[in-house]
Design a protein around this motif. Structure first.
Motif, mmCIF file in Angstrom:
data_model
loop_
_atom_site.group_PDB
_atom_site.id
_atom_site.type_symbol
_atom_site.label_atom_id
_atom_site.label_comp_id
_atom_site.label_asym_id
_atom_site.label_seq_id
_atom_site.Cartn_x
_atom_site.Cartn_y
_atom_site.Cartn_z
ATOM 1 N N ARG A 34 0.451 -1.484 -0.002
ATOM 2 C CA ARG A 34 0.201 0.202 -0.179
ATOM 3 C C ARG A 34 0.712 1.173 -0.175
ATOM 4 O O ARG A 34 0.443 2.847 -0.225
ATOM 5 N N TYR A 35 1.766 1.295 0.238
ATOM 6 C CA TYR A 35 2.799 2.318 0.241
ATOM 7 C C TYR A 35 3.869 2.316 -0.853
ATOM 8 O O TYR A 35 3.301 3.811 -0.893
ATOM 9 N N TYR A 36 4.316 1.696 -1.291
ATOM 10 C CA TYR A 36 4.247 1.409 -2.595
ATOM 11 C C TYR A 36 3.011 2.309 -4.179
ATOM 12 O O TYR A 36 4.061 2.379 -4.778
ATOM 13 N N PHE A 37 1.947 1.559 -3.138
ATOM 14 C CA PHE A 37 0.720 2.325 -4.278
ATOM 15 C C PHE A 37 0.438 3.701 -4.864
ATOM 16 O O PHE A 37 0.658 4.298 -5.641
ATOM 17 N N GLN A 38 0.986 4.116 -3.184
ATOM 18 C CA GLN A 38 0.686 5.194 -3.120
ATOM 19 C C GLN A 38 1.715 6.363 -3.294
ATOM 20 O O GLN A 38 1.297 7.372 -4.484
ATOM 21 N N GLU A 39 2.736 5.042 -3.474
ATOM 22 C CA GLU A 39 4.201 6.574 -4.696
ATOM 23 C C GLU A 39 3.595 6.403 -5.836
ATOM 24 O O GLU A 39 4.716 7.001 -6.133
ATOM 25 N N GLY A 40 3.896 5.068 -6.169
ATOM 26 C CA GLY A 40 3.197 5.386 -7.472
ATOM 27 C C GLY A 40 2.709 6.097 -8.185
ATOM 28 O O GLY A 40 1.979 6.656 -9.197
ATOM 29 N N ARG A 41 1.089 6.621 -7.232
ATOM 30 C CA ARG A 41 -0.045 7.376 -7.876
ATOM 31 C C ARG A 41 0.313 9.354 -8.201
ATOM 32 O O ARG A 41 -0.345 8.891 -9.906
ATOM 33 N N PRO A 42 1.050 9.684 -8.064
ATOM 34 C CA PRO A 42 1.185 10.732 -8.742
ATOM 35 C C PRO A 42 1.622 10.535 -10.572
ATOM 36 O O PRO A 42 1.128 11.569 -10.642
ATOM 37 N N PHE A 43 2.069 9.711 -10.879
ATOM 38 C CA PHE A 43 2.176 9.302 -12.176
ATOM 39 C C PHE A 43 1.365 9.142 -13.105
ATOM 40 O O PHE A 43 1.176 8.927 -14.502
ATOM 41 N N PHE A 44 0.469 9.332 -12.497
ATOM 42 C CA PHE A 44 -0.635 9.387 -12.813
ATOM 43 C C PHE A 44 -2.097 10.281 -12.676
ATOM 44 O O PHE A 44 -3.090 9.495 -13.619
ATOM 45 N N GLY A 45 -1.486 11.472 -12.762
ATOM 46 C CA GLY A 45 -2.234 12.620 -12.732
ATOM 47 C C GLY A 45 -2.931 12.788 -13.995
ATOM 48 O O GLY A 45 -2.113 12.413 -15.034
ATOM 49 N N GLY A 46 -3.353 14.682 -13.616
ATOM 50 C CA GLY A 46 -3.377 15.639 -15.260
ATOM 51 C C GLY A 46 -3.963 15.474 -15.693
ATOM 52 O O GLY A 46 -4.552 16.608 -17.091
ATOM 53 N N TRP A 47 -5.452 14.659 -15.206
ATOM 54 C CA TRP A 47 -6.747 14.585 -15.891
ATOM 55 C C TRP A 47 -7.611 14.882 -14.990
ATOM 56 O O TRP A 47 -8.474 14.681 -15.319
ATOM 57 N N GLU A 48 -7.665 16.320 -14.139
ATOM 58 C CA GLU A 48 -9.117 15.578 -12.881
ATOM 59 C C GLU A 48 -10.323 17.189 -13.984
ATOM 60 O O GLU A 48 -9.948 17.274 -15.095
ATOM 61 N N GLN A 49 -11.094 15.969 -13.270
ATOM 62 C CA GLN A 49 -12.190 17.327 -13.927
ATOM 63 C C GLN A 49 -12.583 18.123 -13.401
ATOM 64 O O GLN A 49 -12.475 18.140 -12.557
ATOM 65 N N VAL A 50 -13.585 19.351 -13.809
ATOM 66 C CA VAL A 50 -13.115 21.044 -13.364
ATOM 67 C C VAL A 50 -14.884 21.014 -13.139
ATOM 68 O O VAL A 50 -15.115 21.800 -12.115
ATOM 69 N N ASP A 51 -16.028 20.576 -13.708
ATOM 70 C CA ASP A 51 -17.639 20.798 -14.550
ATOM 71 C C ASP A 51 -17.793 19.269 -13.320
ATOM 72 O O ASP A 51 -19.013 19.124 -13.171
ATOM 73 N N VAL A 52 -17.277 18.996 -12.664
ATOM 74 C CA VAL A 52 -18.032 18.022 -11.468
ATOM 75 C C VAL A 52 -18.163 17.874 -9.951
ATOM 76 O O VAL A 52 -17.036 18.848 -9.606
ATOM 77 N N LYS A 53 -19.114 18.039 -9.341
ATOM 78 C CA LYS A 53 -19.109 18.149 -8.149
ATOM 79 C C LYS A 53 -18.847 16.942 -6.877
ATOM 80 O O LYS A 53 -19.592 16.388 -7.805
ATOM 81 N N GLN A 54 -18.503 16.838 -6.497
ATOM 82 C CA GLN A 54 -18.364 15.331 -5.225
ATOM 83 C C GLN A 54 -18.637 15.852 -3.974
ATOM 84 O O GLN A 54 -18.267 16.869 -3.720
ATOM 85 N N ALA A 55 -19.524 14.600 -3.009
ATOM 86 C CA ALA A 55 -19.591 14.588 -1.999
ATOM 87 C C ALA A 55 -19.831 13.919 -1.340
ATOM 88 O O ALA A 55 -19.423 12.874 -2.175
ATOM 89 N N ASP A 56 -18.751 13.278 -0.240
ATOM 90 C CA ASP A 56 -18.245 12.551 0.208
ATOM 91 C C ASP A 56 -19.451 11.743 1.266
ATOM 92 O O ASP A 56 -20.809 13.021 1.687
ATOM 93 N N ASP A 57 -20.703 10.483 1.262
ATOM 94 C CA ASP A 57 -21.339 10.304 2.284
ATOM 95 C C ASP A 57 -20.717 8.745 2.934
ATOM 96 O O ASP A 57 -19.531 8.258 2.720
ATOM 97 N N GLN A 58 -21.777 8.073 3.187
ATOM 98 C CA GLN A 58 -21.661 6.606 3.922
ATOM 99 C C GLN A 58 -22.799 5.846 3.730
ATOM 100 O O GLN A 58 -23.890 6.295 3.561
ATOM 101 N N VAL A 59 -22.712 4.480 3.256
ATOM 102 C CA VAL A 59 -23.570 3.233 3.453
ATOM 103 C C VAL A 59 -23.997 2.815 4.795
ATOM 104 O O VAL A 59 -23.083 2.636 4.950
ATOM 105 N N ILE A 60 -24.890 3.625 5.381
ATOM 106 C CA ILE A 60 -24.913 3.282 6.611
ATOM 107 C C ILE A 60 -25.810 1.877 6.776
ATOM 108 O O ILE A 60 -26.371 1.413 6.266
ATOM 109 N N ARG A 61 -25.425 0.837 6.914
ATOM 110 C CA ARG A 61 -25.990 -0.409 8.088
ATOM 111 C C ARG A 61 -25.784 -0.661 9.119
ATOM 112 O O ARG A 61 -25.179 -0.461 9.754
ATOM 113 N N LEU A 62 -26.620 -1.442 9.428
ATOM 114 C CA LEU A 62 -27.771 -1.995 10.772
ATOM 115 C C LEU A 62 -26.540 -2.965 11.894
ATOM 116 O O LEU A 62 -26.339 -2.494 12.692
ATOM 117 N N ASP A 63 -26.043 -3.627 10.777
ATOM 118 C CA ASP A 63 -25.248 -4.764 11.507
ATOM 119 C C ASP A 63 -23.594 -4.571 10.977
ATOM 120 O O ASP A 63 -23.119 -5.561 11.236
#
Length: 329
Positions: A34-63
């Motif tokens: 997981r550490y090396y995976f995160q280290e490699g991620r910057p090589f895949f940037g450069g195509w962020e979309q500016v016309d999209v709204k993001q919202a974090d949420d949660q799937v709530i489960r009882l158990d």
């Protein structure tokens, strides 16, 4: 031959990993990976979309613990306009990845198709082995459907998809829901999917050297399954499903220099044999996870545009959806 710009990008990543003294696979722990995976991620940037709204949420489960999700919606469309939706599962061999690792992918799909994308942060192995990630996926499908109105989603226009291990979870969840007599999922987008716990197909022996190897896939499966016997469970290996009828239409994507190529192609052929409308898109000069290179390599960007457009066109034709495609970089 591998696409030259793809090969150059891979060589840059390999050089960086050598500089970090990446250990041999036999000595690599999930935490280190997981550490090396995160280290490699910057090589895949450069195509962020500016016309999209993001919202974090949660799937709530009882158990079970709540599951983080990230909802993407085209910024220019009204919040109360119900849109088609794609539930997306990230790749990473069930061991790696999170909401951030597939953020550009989901944002791009939402922007290009002018639809909602719901990215699911399912729990990872080996801390949470099969079938826990699958059950997380299924729970997320039911939750999205139940909360469709609040999310601005048309409840009868929900698709599921993912890449690699995420495509495995998408395919398996679709089978599970079919077996449960649920018709929530209307389509599948399976990008370089894992469909069978088997390592002796020609594509494993011939093409498994760049970006994903036979040994790496064996490492992933070993961390995902609780026992070798589970490899024969068709919810882990969807290619083994004894009956593929009445599954929703699918787009299946494969890459020529990917050890998963043969099992992906075979899964598409299985769906077709059972009368499932299926389109197979093959990219002979690409490697596994090539879609993540779309910000750096023009050929992969073009290929990903074709994939997303094919996905959109299939479901427009089948369900008379009214999507609007936009030009994106």
């Amino acid at each position: 031959m591998i696409e030259p710009d793809v090969l150059r990008l891979l060589q840059q990543i390999y050089t960086h990993m050598d500089h970090l003294k990446h250990p041999a696979l036999s000595d690599l722990s999930p935490t280190q990976s997981r550490y090396y995976f995160q280290e490699g991620r910057p090589f895949f940037g450069g195509w962020e979309q500016v016309d999209v709204k993001q919202a974090d949420d949660q799937v709530i489960r009882l158990d079970q613990p709540a599951l983080p999700i990230r909802v993407y919606r085209p910024a220019q469309l009204p919040e109360d306009q119900p849109l088609p939706a794609l539930i997306y599962l990230h790749g990473g061999g069930w061991v790696l990845g999170d909401l951030d690792s597939c953020d550009p992918i989901c944002s791009f799909i939402a922007n290009r198709t002018q639809s909602v994308v719901v990215s699911v942060d399912y729990r990872l192995a080996p801390e949470h082995k099969f079938p826990i990630p699958l059950f997380d996926t299924i729970d997320s499908v039911y939750w999205v459907h139940a909360n469709a109105h609040r999310l601005g989603i048309h409840p009868d226009q929900i698709m599921i998809g993912g890449e690699s291990a995420g495509a495995n979870l998408a395919a398996a969840a679709t089978i599970w829901l079919r077996d449960s007599r649920s018709s929530v999922i209307k389509g599948q987008l399976l990008i370089t999917p894992v469909t069978h716990c088997s390592f002796d197909r020609p594509s494993y022996l011939q093409n498994g050297t760049m970006n994903l190897s036979r040994e790496r896939m064996m490492w992933f499966w070993d961390h995902y399954l609780q026992s070798a016997e589970q490899s024969e469970n068709y919810y882990a290996s969807p290619l083994l499903v004894p009956d593929a009828s009445n599954l929703p239409p699918a787009i299946v994507v494969t890459a020529g220099f990917d050890p998963l190529h043969d099992e992906g192609r075979e899964y598409g052929e299985l769906l077709q044999r059972y009368g499932v409308m299926t389109k197979h898109l093959h990219y002979p000069r690409m490697v596994h996870s090539f879609i993540h290179m779309s910000g750096q390599v023009s050929a992969t960007h073009k290929a990903f545009c074709e994939i997303v457009d094919a996905y959109q066109e299939m479901y427009e034709d089948i369900y008379n959806l009214h999507w609007t495609r936009v030009a994106t970089r």
